[in-house]
Motif scaffolding. Structure first.
Motif, mmCIF file in Angstrom:
data_model
loop_
_atom_site.group_PDB
_atom_site.id
_atom_site.type_symbol
_atom_site.label_atom_id
_atom_site.label_comp_id
_atom_site.label_asym_id
_atom_site.label_seq_id
_atom_site.Cartn_x
_atom_site.Cartn_y
_atom_site.Cartn_z
ATOM 1 N N LEU A 1 59.890 7.861 75.711
ATOM 2 C CA LEU A 1 59.050 8.512 76.926
ATOM 3 C C LEU A 1 57.616 8.701 76.294
ATOM 4 N N SER A 2 56.857 7.872 76.363
ATOM 5 C CA SER A 2 55.360 7.590 75.634
ATOM 6 C C SER A 2 54.502 8.668 76.219
ATOM 7 N N THR A 3 54.655 8.818 77.775
ATOM 8 C CA THR A 3 53.783 9.659 78.446
ATOM 9 C C THR A 3 54.077 11.265 78.028
ATOM 10 N N ARG B 1 61.675 2.579 83.606
ATOM 11 C CA ARG B 1 61.871 1.621 82.492
ATOM 12 C C ARG B 1 63.113 2.018 81.792
ATOM 13 N N LEU B 2 63.185 3.290 81.387
ATOM 14 C CA LEU B 2 64.239 3.804 80.332
ATOM 15 C C LEU B 2 65.632 3.709 80.998
ATOM 16 N N ARG C 1 53.321 8.605 85.660
ATOM 17 C CA ARG C 1 53.593 7.812 84.557
ATOM 18 C C ARG C 1 54.921 8.195 83.910
ATOM 19 N N ILE C 2 55.278 9.591 83.987
ATOM 20 C CA ILE C 2 56.401 9.922 83.407
ATOM 21 C C ILE C 2 57.647 9.292 84.324
ATOM 22 N N PRO D 1 63.409 2.426 75.571
ATOM 23 C CA PRO D 1 62.028 2.644 75.680
ATOM 24 C C PRO D 1 61.871 4.038 75.342
ATOM 25 N N TYR E 1 64.252 14.696 76.622
ATOM 26 C CA TYR E 1 63.530 13.799 75.245
ATOM 27 C C TYR E 1 64.310 14.174 74.121
ATOM 28 N N GLU F 1 57.507 6.505 86.014
ATOM 29 C CA GLU F 1 57.456 5.108 85.447
ATOM 30 C C GLU F 1 58.075 4.705 84.208
ATOM 31 N N ASP F 2 58.007 5.909 83.083
ATOM 32 C CA ASP F 2 58.611 5.669 82.021
ATOM 33 C C ASP F 2 59.997 5.838 82.125
#
Length: 244
Positions: A125-127, A68-69, A61-62, A123, A153, A64-65
């Motif tokens: 880094l929601s994860t 996107r970023l 998931r990181i 975007p 981050y 993928e984050d």
């Protein structure tokens, strides 16, 4: 099963075989302890298996984050480069005070439309934020990689503050731009156009000086987006290696 063992103990006591009873009791205790240890080992193995699965999921998931970023950051940088180029050319046109050609007019129009659009949202880094909130950062087992994503981050948060300051600086100068620029919105098409007086702008040295500072602001946007892309790509590669 428990009743079976209890019957054996009672039989040994009733037959007066105290020594055998003690040996049997000790053996039974040992068996119970071994059973408990095996159960704990199985439970630990199961918990470790679950943690490893969560760790792999978090890593994916990181990744993928970050993907996107970096892709969004690359698109934003391309736009920032175009705006920066148009502003630089527009300043040169204002300084020349020459009549605008058709191509010059396109350059000025682009600069007038885009110079104030400074809302750049990367975007999140929601994860990472989820892991931090849940106390799961330790599931990034590689300490070096964990520190890298943490530093990245924190860097993104600093970049957001810089962008806010740049936006505020442009807004503070907007009273100078408002002298010669008027905005029109088409409520049906939701389109925006700007009308401006090039001749008056080219005669106003304060306006040209103020407008020229926009190049510095937009250079800041482009520069930080470049660094975000470089650092994001590097960490994304590290997470890909950890995931595979």
């Amino acid at each position: 099963m428990i009743k079976f063992f209890r019957n054996i103990r009672h039989r040994l006591l009733s037959e007066g075989k105290t020594g055998k009873y003690l040996k049997y009791a000790i053996g039974e205790i040992v068996l119970v302890v071994i059973g408990i240890l095996i159960a704990l080992q199985i439970n630990n193995w199961n918990e470790n298996r679950k943690q490893n699965m969560r760790s792999r999921e978090y890593h994916q998931r990181i990744y993928e984050d970050l993907d996107r970023l970096t892709k969004q950051g690359d698109n934003l940088k391309s736009n920032a480069d175009r705006v920066l180029t148009s502003i630089t050319k527009a300043v040169a046109l204002l300084e020349s005070k020459k009549e605008l050609t058709r191509e010059d007019k396109k350059t000025m129009d682009y600069a007038m439309i885009w110079f104030s659009r400074t809302t750049y949202q990367l975007p999140a880094l929601s994860t990472y934020e989820e892991m931090k909130s849940n106390g799961d950062l330790n599931l990034i087992y590689d300490v070096k990689l964990r520190n890298q994503i943490t530093d990245f981050y924190n860097y993104l948060k600093q970049v957001e503050k810089v962008y806010d300051k740049i936006s505020m600086a442009i807004e503070d100068d907007y009273k100078v731009f408002s002298r010669y620029i008027r905005t029109y919105v088409n409520p049906e098409a939701l389109s925006i156009t700007h009308d401006y007086d090039f001749n008056k702008m080219s005669e106003d040295e304060e306006f040209i000086n103020t407008f020229s500072r926009l190049a510095t602001h937009w250079r800041g946007y482009a520069y930080f987006l470049k660094i975000v892309k470089q650092r994001g790509d590097k960490i994304q590669t590290e997470f890909a290696n950890q995931t595979n």
